[in-house]
Every structure is written in C-alpha cells, then in structure tokens.
Motif scaffolding. Structure first.
Motif, PDB file in Angstrom:
ATOM      1  N   PHE A 124       2.044   7.418  -6.709  1.00 37.21           N
ATOM      2  CA  PHE A 124       1.154   8.481  -7.165  1.00 37.21           C
ATOM      3  C   PHE A 124       1.492   9.833  -6.547  1.00 37.21           C
ATOM      4  O   PHE A 124       1.152  10.880  -7.128  1.00 37.21           O
ATOM      5  CB  PHE A 124      -0.302   8.069  -6.971  1.00 37.21           C
ATOM      6  CG  PHE A 124      -0.757   7.179  -8.083  1.00 37.21           C
ATOM      7  CD1 PHE A 124      -1.212   7.713  -9.274  1.00 37.21           C
ATOM      8  CD2 PHE A 124      -0.651   5.799  -7.967  1.00 37.21           C
ATOM      9  CE1 PHE A 124      -1.584   6.889 -10.324  1.00 37.21           C
ATOM     10  CE2 PHE A 124      -1.021   4.966  -9.013  1.00 37.21           C
ATOM     11  CZ  PHE A 124      -1.484   5.519 -10.197  1.00 37.21           C
ATOM     12  N   ASP A 125       2.192   9.858  -5.421  1.00 38.95           N
ATOM     13  CA  ASP A 125       2.776  11.114  -4.959  1.00 38.95           C
ATOM     14  C   ASP A 125       3.823  11.590  -5.961  1.00 38.95           C
ATOM     15  O   ASP A 125       3.904  12.785  -6.278  1.00 38.95           O
ATOM     16  CB  ASP A 125       3.437  10.928  -3.584  1.00 38.95           C
ATOM     17  CG  ASP A 125       2.420  10.837  -2.455  1.00 38.95           C
ATOM     18  OD1 ASP A 125       1.251  11.230  -2.668  1.00 38.95           O
ATOM     19  OD2 ASP A 125       2.796  10.359  -1.358  1.00 38.95           O
ATOM     20  N   ASN A 127      -1.335  -9.842  -7.832  1.00 41.37           N
ATOM     21  CA  ASN A 127      -1.996  -9.943  -9.130  1.00 41.37           C
ATOM     22  C   ASN A 127      -3.323  -9.210  -9.237  1.00 41.37           C
ATOM     23  O   ASN A 127      -3.723  -8.832 -10.345  1.00 41.37           O
ATOM     24  CB  ASN A 127      -2.246 -11.414  -9.489  1.00 41.37           C
ATOM     25  CG  ASN A 127      -0.968 -12.205  -9.623  1.00 41.37           C
ATOM     26  OD1 ASN A 127       0.098 -11.643  -9.859  1.00 41.37           O
ATOM     27  ND2 ASN A 127      -1.067 -13.510  -9.462  1.00 41.37           N
ATOM     28  N   LEU A 128      -3.984  -9.018  -8.120  1.00 39.76           N
ATOM     29  CA  LEU A 128      -5.333  -8.449  -8.165  1.00 39.76           C
ATOM     30  C   LEU A 128      -5.449  -7.139  -7.407  1.00 39.76           C
ATOM     31  O   LEU A 128      -5.771  -6.103  -7.978  1.00 39.76           O
ATOM     32  CB  LEU A 128      -6.345  -9.452  -7.621  1.00 39.76           C
ATOM     33  CG  LEU A 128      -7.797  -8.949  -7.547  1.00 39.76           C
ATOM     34  CD1 LEU A 128      -8.322  -8.616  -8.949  1.00 39.76           C
ATOM     35  CD2 LEU A 128      -8.687  -9.970  -6.861  1.00 39.76           C
ATOM     36  N   PHE A 129      -5.157  -7.182  -6.108  1.00 38.94           N
ATOM     37  CA  PHE A 129      -5.390  -5.992  -5.292  1.00 38.94           C
ATOM     38  C   PHE A 129      -4.470  -4.842  -5.693  1.00 38.94           C
ATOM     39  O   PHE A 129      -4.870  -3.674  -5.624  1.00 38.94           O
ATOM     40  CB  PHE A 129      -5.245  -6.320  -3.812  1.00 38.94           C
ATOM     41  CG  PHE A 129      -6.202  -7.379  -3.339  1.00 38.94           C
ATOM     42  CD1 PHE A 129      -7.520  -7.370  -3.762  1.00 38.94           C
ATOM     43  CD2 PHE A 129      -5.794  -8.387  -2.489  1.00 38.94           C
ATOM     44  CE1 PHE A 129      -8.413  -8.350  -3.351  1.00 38.94           C
ATOM     45  CE2 PHE A 129      -6.673  -9.366  -2.066  1.00 38.94           C
ATOM     46  CZ  PHE A 129      -7.990  -9.349  -2.489  1.00 38.94           C
ATOM     47  N   SER A 130      -3.261  -5.158  -6.132  1.00 40.00           N
ATOM     48  CA  SER A 130      -2.364  -4.091  -6.589  1.00 40.00           C
ATOM     49  C   SER A 130      -2.970  -3.386  -7.803  1.00 40.00           C
ATOM     50  O   SER A 130      -2.992  -2.147  -7.868  1.00 40.00           O
ATOM     51  CB  SER A 130      -0.982  -4.649  -6.924  1.00 40.00           C
ATOM     52  OG  SER A 130      -1.041  -5.556  -8.010  1.00 40.00           O
ATOM     53  N   THR A 180       0.817  -1.216   0.000  1.00 41.53           N
ATOM     54  CA  THR A 180       0.000   0.000   0.000  1.00 41.53           C
ATOM     55  C   THR A 180       0.844   1.258   0.000  1.00 41.53           C
ATOM     56  O   THR A 180       0.614   2.187  -0.797  1.00 41.53           O
ATOM     57  CB  THR A 180      -0.935   0.007   1.223  1.00 41.53           C
ATOM     58  OG1 THR A 180      -1.809  -1.116   1.157  1.00 41.53           O
ATOM     59  CG2 THR A 180      -1.756   1.280   1.269  1.00 41.53           C
ATOM     60  N   GLU A 181       1.830   1.320   0.890  1.00 40.21           N
ATOM     61  CA  GLU A 181       2.646   2.528   1.005  1.00 40.21           C
ATOM     62  C   GLU A 181       3.395   2.825  -0.284  1.00 40.21           C
ATOM     63  O   GLU A 181       3.567   3.992  -0.667  1.00 40.21           O
ATOM     64  CB  GLU A 181       3.636   2.393   2.168  1.00 40.21           C
ATOM     65  CG  GLU A 181       3.000   2.369   3.550  1.00 40.21           C
ATOM     66  CD  GLU A 181       2.341   1.038   3.888  1.00 40.21           C
ATOM     67  OE1 GLU A 181       2.542   0.049   3.128  1.00 40.21           O
ATOM     68  OE2 GLU A 181       1.634   0.981   4.906  1.00 40.21           O
ATOM     69  N   ASP A 182       3.850   1.775  -0.967  1.00 48.18           N
ATOM     70  CA  ASP A 182       4.572   1.976  -2.222  1.00 48.18           C
ATOM     71  C   ASP A 182       3.647   2.492  -3.319  1.00 48.18           C
ATOM     72  O   ASP A 182       4.035   3.347  -4.131  1.00 48.18           O
ATOM     73  CB  ASP A 182       5.235   0.673  -2.665  1.00 48.18           C
ATOM     74  CG  ASP A 182       6.525   0.379  -1.921  1.00 48.18           C
ATOM     75  OD1 ASP A 182       6.720   0.941  -0.824  1.00 48.18           O
ATOM     76  OD2 ASP A 182       7.338  -0.410  -2.434  1.00 48.18           O
ATOM     77  N   ARG A 239      -7.684   2.672  -9.115  1.00 47.18           N
ATOM     78  CA  ARG A 239      -8.375   3.685  -8.307  1.00 47.18           C
ATOM     79  C   ARG A 239      -7.529   4.939  -8.134  1.00 47.18           C
ATOM     80  O   ARG A 239      -8.033   6.065  -8.222  1.00 47.18           O
ATOM     81  CB  ARG A 239      -8.764   3.093  -6.964  1.00 47.18           C
ATOM     82  CG  ARG A 239      -9.973   2.189  -7.033  1.00 47.18           C
ATOM     83  CD  ARG A 239     -10.129   1.229  -5.861  1.00 47.18           C
ATOM     84  NE  ARG A 239      -9.795   1.726  -4.561  1.00 47.18           N
ATOM     85  CZ  ARG A 239     -10.683   1.954  -3.566  1.00 47.18           C
ATOM     86  NH1 ARG A 239     -11.972   1.772  -3.793  1.00 47.18           N
ATOM     87  NH2 ARG A 239     -10.283   2.334  -2.381  1.00 47.18           N
ATOM     88  N   LEU A 240      -6.239   4.744  -7.902  1.00 55.97           N
ATOM     89  CA  LEU A 240      -5.346   5.890  -7.713  1.00 55.97           C
ATOM     90  C   LEU A 240      -5.118   6.646  -9.021  1.00 55.97           C
ATOM     91  O   LEU A 240      -4.920   7.868  -9.018  1.00 55.97           O
ATOM     92  CB  LEU A 240      -4.008   5.414  -7.146  1.00 55.97           C
ATOM     93  CG  LEU A 240      -4.043   4.933  -5.693  1.00 55.97           C
ATOM     94  CD1 LEU A 240      -2.781   4.142  -5.355  1.00 55.97           C
ATOM     95  CD2 LEU A 240      -4.203   6.110  -4.736  1.00 55.97           C
ATOM     96  N   ALA A 241      -5.149   5.923 -10.141  1.00 53.73           N
ATOM     97  CA  ALA A 241      -4.935   6.563 -11.438  1.00 53.73           C
ATOM     98  C   ALA A 241      -6.159   7.327 -11.920  1.00 53.73           C
ATOM     99  O   ALA A 241      -6.032   8.259 -12.733  1.00 53.73           O
ATOM    100  CB  ALA A 241      -4.540   5.515 -12.478  1.00 53.73           C
ATOM    101  N   HIS A 242      -7.333   6.964 -11.449  1.00 54.22           N
ATOM    102  CA  HIS A 242      -8.575   7.518 -11.984  1.00 54.22           C
ATOM    103  C   HIS A 242      -8.597   9.046 -12.040  1.00 54.22           C
ATOM    104  O   HIS A 242      -8.951   9.623 -13.092  1.00 54.22           O
ATOM    105  CB  HIS A 242      -9.773   6.986 -11.186  1.00 54.22           C
ATOM    106  CG  HIS A 242     -11.090   7.485 -11.674  1.00 54.22           C
ATOM    107  ND1 HIS A 242     -11.671   8.635 -11.188  1.00 54.22           N
ATOM    108  CD2 HIS A 242     -11.949   6.999 -12.611  1.00 54.22           C
ATOM    109  CE1 HIS A 242     -12.830   8.840 -11.797  1.00 54.22           C
ATOM    110  NE2 HIS A 242     -13.020   7.856 -12.664  1.00 54.22           N
TER     111      HIS A 242
END
Length: 260
Positions: free
Chosen positions: A82-83, A122-125, A75-77, A131-134
């Motif tokens: 995106f920062d 494979n999935l959650f990443s 998560t942190e990475d 979501r972060l790219a949206h």
C-alpha cells in the motif's frame, strides 16, 4: 456510450489482485483486463510475476499493468504494497483477495505453527488488505471487494479443518464488511469454488479414483476452470452488480447440492 453497456465494462477502474501470477488470480487478471480495468498485480515470486506482467501488457496494450512482489501474509509486505499504491497515485477501486494456501492433514496432525500459517494466508491477510484498501476504495463511486473463499467454508470437504475454518471466517468477514461498509459505497462479496483445475489441485486430481469420486459429487460432471471463477469475480466487480453485496457465490458445478 449506452449506460447499460457501461454497466458491463470496467474502464476507469483499477484493480489490485493478490496471488495474481497463477491459477484463479491470473485468470482474474486477464478477465478484468478484457473488461477495461487497469491491473495492480501482487504475488510472491518476483521473476515469474514480471513475466506475467509483460505478457498481460503485450496482450492488453490499452491497459496499464503494474506488479509488486510481496507475501501478503506478512505484515511488512502488506504495508509495502500500500506504500507502493500510494506512490502510484492511482485511484484504486477494486480489490480481489485471492492469495491463500493450504496443507491438508488430519486435525490432530497439525502443529500450532501449521494451522496459524493457514489462517495468516487465508484470513488475516485478506482482513488486513481490506482495511488497508478502505481509504482508497471510498474515493471511488463504484468500489468493490471480492474475496476468494471455498466450498470448504460452507460444508465439509477433505481439505483439513484449518482451511475450512479459515474460509468460513473469510465468508463471514465478507458479510460483515458488506453491512459495515455499504455506507462508504463499497460492495463486498465472495466466491466459493469447488475443485478448479490449477497447479494446486493437480496432485489430488491426478489420482483417478479420487477424481472419479469428485466427479460423482459434481452434477456438471467435470472440474472447473480458473476462467470460470474469474468470470464470477468479474461479474461481482461490475457496475451491473451494483445491488449485490454480502453474498458468497458458489462456483462449484452444483457440488453443494450433493456434499462430499
């Protein structure tokens, strides 16, 4: 420039590629750079990623190539990626979720930690990267996401059940986001490769008997190359593919018509 030529080019696009330093991710970076896209490369190995960045900068002098070392299953990475993107103030228009991994075993041999790690990779990443790219993608007129799935998400292959489950879920995420985000001008597709000649596949394909069995189930009678998957990813990114969304494109030499 002729509008049809523009449809087959990616000038004025910036693509974020995960797992970008090797295999399909690296081939995709080269393919998209050749079509004019600027590159934001993400992979775990900082030193190797920098070598790739320098190489691509040299090979494509008209393209901006930037790199950020991160493990997108953490998560942190992901947030750090995106920062970084936000600090660059570079309009992001394309996302290729290629990072992933596997540890093939019999279903009863997986520990809970084992199979959860495969789903994180494979999935959650990919879910979180989308979501972060949206917020970035909605600002571009021709935004697209391509997820790298697998034929193991469509039919049984000997990859272990968690891998197949994670890729099947990634395909369904692709369909759901395609429907949900069409109103935002974001197309979402996936590719589903069969055996591709990469560092990850080499150990299995080194077994000549197993290789023969794989080829017997592949109508084109050969192993695919990373560049062939990259070409499919590139097509799905192009404005020429502007009416294609929610699709899972098999890059499999005809394998899915045989099964394995």
């Amino acid at each position: 420039m002729n509008s049809r030529i523009d449809a087959w080019q990616l000038q004025d696009h910036t693509v974020l590629i995960t797992g970008a330093s090797k295999g399909i991710g690296y081939a995709t970076a080269r393919e998209l750079a050749g079509l004019g896209a600027d590159l934001l490369l993400v992979a775990r190995d900082d030193d190797y990623l920098e070598q790739v960045r320098v190489e691509l900068t040299d090979d494509f002098p008209g393209i901006e190539v930037l790199a950020f070392a991160a493990d997108v299953s953490v998560t942190e990475d992901r947030l750090a990626v995106f920062d970084w993107v936000a600090d660059l103030e570079t309009p992001l228009s394309l996302l290729v979720n290629n990072a992933g991994g596997n540890s093939p075993k019999a279903t009863l041999d997986y520990s809970e930690a084992d199979y959860r790690a495969i789903f994180e990779q494979n999935l959650f990443s990919a879910y979180e990267m989308c979501r972060l790219a949206h917020p970035h993608l909605i600002q571009h007129a021709h935004a697209a996401i391509v997820n790298v799935g697998s034929v193991s998400g469509i039919t049984h292959v000997r990859t272990g059940s968690p891998y197949g489950m994670s890729k099947a879920a990634l395909h369904q995420l692709t369909r759901n986001l395609a429907a949900e985000w069409a109103v935002d001008g974001i197309r979402v597709n996936a590719v589903a490769p069969w055996y591709i000649r990469t560092q990850r596949s080499e150990p299995a394909l080194a077994d000549s008997d197993y290789l023969d069995e794989v080829l017997d189930h592949t109508p084109l009678r050969r192993i695919g190359e990373p560049e062939e998957v990259a070409a499919a990813i590139a097509f799905l990114c192009l404005p020429a593919a502007s009416y294609i969304t929610g699709q899972v494109l098999a890059v499999d030499g005809g394998f899915l018509h045989y099964g394995f």
